[in-house]
Design a protein around this motif. Structure first.
Motif, PDB file in Angstrom:
ATOM      1  N   LEU A 193    -121.185   5.910  59.960  1.00 56.59           N
ATOM      2  CA  LEU A 193    -120.687   5.471  58.662  1.00 56.59           C
ATOM      3  C   LEU A 193    -119.414   4.658  58.766  1.00 56.59           C
ATOM      4  O   LEU A 193    -119.093   3.894  57.887  1.00 56.59           O
ATOM      5  CB  LEU A 193    -120.407   6.698  57.781  1.00 56.59           C
ATOM      6  CG  LEU A 193    -121.613   7.550  57.492  1.00 56.59           C
ATOM      7  CD1 LEU A 193    -121.284   9.009  57.693  1.00 56.59           C
ATOM      8  CD2 LEU A 193    -122.079   7.336  56.079  1.00 56.59           C
TER       9      LEU A 193
ATOM     10  N   TYR B 178    -122.621   6.790  50.943  1.00 52.98           N
ATOM     11  CA  TYR B 178    -122.947   5.452  50.462  1.00 52.98           C
ATOM     12  C   TYR B 178    -124.286   5.420  49.765  1.00 52.98           C
ATOM     13  O   TYR B 178    -124.768   4.353  49.374  1.00 52.98           O
ATOM     14  CB  TYR B 178    -122.969   4.450  51.623  1.00 52.98           C
ATOM     15  CG  TYR B 178    -121.652   4.342  52.334  1.00 52.98           C
ATOM     16  CD1 TYR B 178    -121.560   4.479  53.699  1.00 52.98           C
ATOM     17  CD2 TYR B 178    -120.476   4.110  51.617  1.00 52.98           C
ATOM     18  CE1 TYR B 178    -120.346   4.390  54.343  1.00 52.98           C
ATOM     19  CE2 TYR B 178    -119.259   4.014  52.251  1.00 52.98           C
ATOM     20  CZ  TYR B 178    -119.202   4.158  53.618  1.00 52.98           C
ATOM     21  OH  TYR B 178    -117.994   4.066  54.250  1.00 52.98           O
TER      22      TYR B 178
ATOM     23  N   GLY C 136    -123.531   0.656  49.873  1.00 55.55           N
ATOM     24  CA  GLY C 136    -122.813   0.628  51.152  1.00 55.55           C
ATOM     25  C   GLY C 136    -123.807   0.633  52.303  1.00 55.55           C
ATOM     26  O   GLY C 136    -125.007   0.794  52.105  1.00 55.55           O
ATOM     27  N   TRP C 137    -123.284   0.409  53.506  1.00 55.56           N
ATOM     28  CA  TRP C 137    -124.220   0.399  54.614  1.00 55.56           C
ATOM     29  C   TRP C 137    -123.766   1.295  55.747  1.00 55.56           C
ATOM     30  O   TRP C 137    -122.608   1.647  55.854  1.00 55.56           O
ATOM     31  CB  TRP C 137    -124.448  -1.026  55.129  1.00 55.56           C
ATOM     32  CG  TRP C 137    -123.238  -1.632  55.775  1.00 55.56           C
ATOM     33  CD1 TRP C 137    -122.772  -1.404  57.026  1.00 55.56           C
ATOM     34  CD2 TRP C 137    -122.307  -2.536  55.183  1.00 55.56           C
ATOM     35  NE1 TRP C 137    -121.635  -2.112  57.276  1.00 55.56           N
ATOM     36  CE2 TRP C 137    -121.327  -2.817  56.153  1.00 55.56           C
ATOM     37  CE3 TRP C 137    -122.225  -3.141  53.919  1.00 55.56           C
ATOM     38  CZ2 TRP C 137    -120.267  -3.682  55.897  1.00 55.56           C
ATOM     39  CZ3 TRP C 137    -121.160  -4.000  53.675  1.00 55.56           C
ATOM     40  CH2 TRP C 137    -120.191  -4.265  54.663  1.00 55.56           C
TER      41      TRP C 137
END
Lengths: 521, 305
Positions: free
Chosen positions: B20, B40, B64-65
């Motif tokens: 993350l 995320y 988010g990634w």
């Protein structure tokens, strides 16, 4: 062990040749499955005395100087690695018997040193007396006993001080040498102690970290770029066990593998060891790679470059040859690798002259064949690289790591670890920044290890030596799929903003190898 | 995927590591139809993971990634579920080198614990070596076996549930190396000697306390081990890089926005974070002005002669 040592002593007296077979038969009978490897002629062995190591080639009738002693290795051939020998007056090695520690009946000892005056006169034996004892052929054990007897202050010392005294005298007079099989542990310790400059002060614990952080294991396809005399390549080869493949990137004309030959790997390990010149990396990346530039230019450069130390396929034989032309007996102990490098350059000079003299068709054909071989290998290595699926990258060189990393990372598959070693921290800080700009890497970590060894004795345990700062630094990380779009770092605010496009272009160009900067003078 | 071989694409049944951000990751068992929650958003295994390349960026439901990484013993060590105190990669590295481990080595280990070192040892001795690991706690032994199976390495390891101090390792005269991480290693030295090959075997014992080290060294000497050495290794991680990088961006952003550079108020000094682990070095307290991950571990390594 005692009986075997006694056997060994008897056998070696009758000659190492015939004794060997009998010895082996006996050994096989005595030992369980998996008896130890034996010292063979032509191999590289490491001499050990206390904490001092020295790598030598095992050859008959070759005088070895080690720790102020001169001897021949002939009698050691055939023994198991790890055997301890002592040097006889003739310069021969004899396996040492285990001797019982002579315990003094009443250990007379004092309580502290308040009354011991260090006037240098407490030892009654003079330098000449001791020399006479040594010449008479008296064993080290005996000499130590004599020294104790003739020391006026010995019985006033505390028990610990007496122990320390005996240990010190033993170290000096009781000369025993152990012959051990080379391994990463031994060779890296040896190089760090003897020739740290050759390996960019890469301490053995830092090397250990690199091997683990890089997930070096059997079956990988590793890219290694190092200027550590081949020590790092050797360590990687050992951990890969002959499985997988290694592509060594080299500056100049050829890879230096002086240390790699010390490991004593079997021949098949080298069939998967490739090399590729750094000078061609740019062309490989841009797709304009060709072997056109190779022929005589490459060969001539190889002779002239001070860095090159023989080519991969001639490595094994050149080691043998160069050992034959030994240096004259100088008082100083010369490191084996220094010898090798000097000798290799001489051998190449001789080769060059020979080529000039014998300028006939046979030679020309041979030269062309060799060139063709080299070209073939180069194409093979290039093919392996262009697949861009290497399982890891190790960099440990005297050059600035940034341009190296930026170009070599292109050949590494995503989700693979890479480790960069540098003797200094600052280049790695810069590298870190450049890598973040490039993207495609995560989990970047700059670290250093401190090593401390301890003396552990009853009531006398304490640390001995702390090694910090002098072992180099590591930058490690993991590759990920490179996002050509925006930066793929963490989701922090500060990094979401767009970088000016001109900076991005400059960043990409700096990956050119025109910016290889030498760090050390 | 397996812990001893790289794979390119994520498959059903794999163990993968979800990354993350800085020092934030966790392992995940990839399974058809399941989902994983992250800060995320949600990751749907069937759609987002299976078939993707390791190292890919995966966008979660909230936008988010994350990155999905191929597992390695080092990543596993940082993310495995702790059932006991574990060994970290710094110590594992020096142990591996000092015991001269390589493909084909036979190693004996006790106690298995959470399997941190075990995974690293298996990786090093694969494909022709073997690890014999002994754990006296029944559930932990069972959990270890299960994990080895899931990670595709069960053919390289044998887990035995017994007390090494009483019953030894279950093998004799074949090990190249023995490793001990138990409360009373001096009681197992004899068994270690029996497991080791006749000549040239190496042993390493790992203890946090100097008293344990002293007793173990004495026992090693009694059993005829030579070249006994005690080492301690500490890892120091530099976080200035992060600060240096951020600082540069702030400076650049000031230039772009035409603000005076003195607005950069953040100074470049690292976080003070001291993690004492296996705590012998209590003296290295929080007064340190740099991050220190103190791995305070004593171990003696010896050769059998």
């Amino acid at each position: 062990m005692r009986s075997r040592a006694a056997e060994g002593a008897r056998r070696s007296a009758s000659g190492a040749g015939s004794g060997r077979e009998e010895e082996e038969e006996e050994e096989e009978a005595v030992m369980a499955a998996g008896h130890g490897p034996r010292i063979c002629e032509g191999e590289c062995a490491v001499l050990k005395r206390g904490d001092v190591f020295k790598a030598v080639a095992v050859l008959r009738r070759r005088k070895i100087i080690f720790e102020k002693q001169w001897f021949y290795l002939d009698n050691a051939i055939g023994h198991v690695y790890g055997t301890t020998f002592e040097v006889t007056s003739g310069g021969n090695l004899q396996p040492r018997r285990e001797v019982e520690e002579t315990t003094t009946e009443t250990k007379e000892a004092g309580t502290d040193n308040r009354n011991i005056v260090d006037d240098g006169k407490s030892q009654k034996l003079t330098h000449d007396d001791i020399k006479a004892l040594k010449d008479k052929g008296i064993k080290g054990q005996e000499i130590v006993q004599q020294l104790i007897k003739n020391s006026t202050t010995f019985r006033d010392k505390t028990e610990f001080a007496q122990d320390k005294y005996i240990k010190k005298k033993k170290k000096k007079y009781d000369a025993v040498i152990t012959i051990v099989k080379p391994s990463t542990r031994i060779l890296s310790t040896m190089y760090y102690a003897r020739e740290p400059g050759k390996i960019n002060h890469l301490r053995y614990d830092t090397l250990a970290q690199m091997l683990t952080l890089g997930n070096i294991r059997a079956g990988n396809k590793m890219i290694v770029m190092e200027t550590c005399a081949g020590l790092v390549v050797g360590a990687v080869m050992e951990r890969m066990g002959g499985y997988g493949s290694i592509i060594q990137m080299y500056p100049g004309g050829g890879p230096v593998r002086a240390a790699t030959s010390c490991f004593g790997f079997p021949k098949h390990f080298f069939s998967n060891l490739h090399e590729f010149p750094l000078s061609k990396v740019d062309s490989l990346l841009s797709g304009m790679f060709s072997t056109e530039m190779l022929p005589s230019e490459f060969e001539d450069n190889a002779l002239v470059e001070e860095e090159s130390n023989g080519l991969a396929d001639e490595k094994q034989t050149s080691v043998q040859e160069t050992e034959e032309e030994s240096i004259t007996a100088t008082a100083m102990e010369v490191n084996q690798t220094e010898e090798q490098e000097k000798m290799d350059i001489n051998a190449e000079d001789i080769e060059f002259k020979d080529n000039k003299e014998k300028d006939n068709k046979e030679n020309v054909r041979e030269k062309q064949r060799k060139q063709w071989e080299r070209r073939k290998k180069l194409i093979e290595a290039a093919a392996l690289l262009t697949e861009k699926n290497a399982d890891g990258l190790i960099v440990a060189s005297k050059f600035h790591p940034t341009p190296l990393l930026l170009s070599l990372l292109e050949f590494v598959a995503p989700s693979r670890p890479f480790v960069v070693y540098c003797q200094y921290k600052e280049p790695l800080l810069e590298c870190y920044t450049k890598l973040r700009e490039r993207g495609g890497v995560i989990n970047l970590k700059l670290s250093e290890t401190w090593l401390r060894n301890y003396q552990v004795l009853p009531d006398r345990s304490h640390p001995k030596l702390t090694m910090s700062g002098g072992g180099g630094y590591l930058l490690s990380g993991i590759t990920v799929v490179l996002d050509k779009g925006k930066s793929d770092s963490s989701n922090l605010e500060a990094l979401k903003m767009e970088e000016p496009s001109s900076k991005r272009c400059k960043c990409m160009c700096s990956a050119g190898l025109a910016q290889l900067w030498l760090l050390s003078a | 995927m397996s812990f001893i071989e790289y794979g390119d694409t994520i498959k059903d049944g794999d163990t993968a590591i979800v990354f993350l951000g800085h020092e934030s990751m966790f392992p995940v068992k990839v399974q058809h139809g399941t989902v994983t929650q992250t800060k995320y958003g949600v990751i749907r295994h069937s759609m987002d993971l299976i078939g993707k390349k390791y190292g890919s960026k995966v966008t979660c439901s909230k936008g988010g990634w994350v990155f999905i990484l191929h597992p390695t013993p080092e990543l596993w060590t940082m993310n495995l579920p702790h059932r006991t105190q574990i060994l970290y990669s710094t110590d594992i590295s020096i142990i591996t080198m000092m015991l001269e481990l390589k493909p084909g080595s036979i190693v004996c280990e006790s106690g298995t614990g959470s399997g941190s070192l075990s995974h690293a040892l298996i990786r090093t001795v694969a494909p022709t070596g073997h690890l014999y690991t002994v754990e006296f706690h029944q559930q932990r032994a069972e959990k270890a076996r299960e994990e080895f199976r899931e990670h595709g390495v069960e053919h390289l390891v044998t887990v035995t549930n017994q007390d090494v101090c009483k019953n030894g390792f279950g093998v004799s005269n074949i090990a190249d190396a023995v490793f001990l991480d138990i409360p009373s290693p001096w009681e197992a030295i004899g068994h270690a000697k029996a497991a080791l090959k006749a000549e040239g075997g190496r042993i390493c014992s790992f203890s946090p306390c100097i008293e344990q080290v002293q007793r173990t060294c004495l026992a090693m000497e009694e059993y005829g081990f030579t070249e006994i050495n005690t080492l301690e290794i500490l890892l120091r991680v530099y976080n200035e890089c992060e600060s240096a990088y951020l600082l540069r961006f702030r400076y650049e952003s000031c230039k772009v926005m035409r603000l005076p550079a003195w607005l950069i108020t953040e100074s470049v000094f690292p976080w003070s974070r001291v993690q004492l682990h296996r705590g012998l070095l209590a003296a290295l307290g929080s007064t340190a002005s740099y991050s220190v991950l103190a791995s305070a571990n004593h171990f003696g390594y010896t050769e059998v002669k």
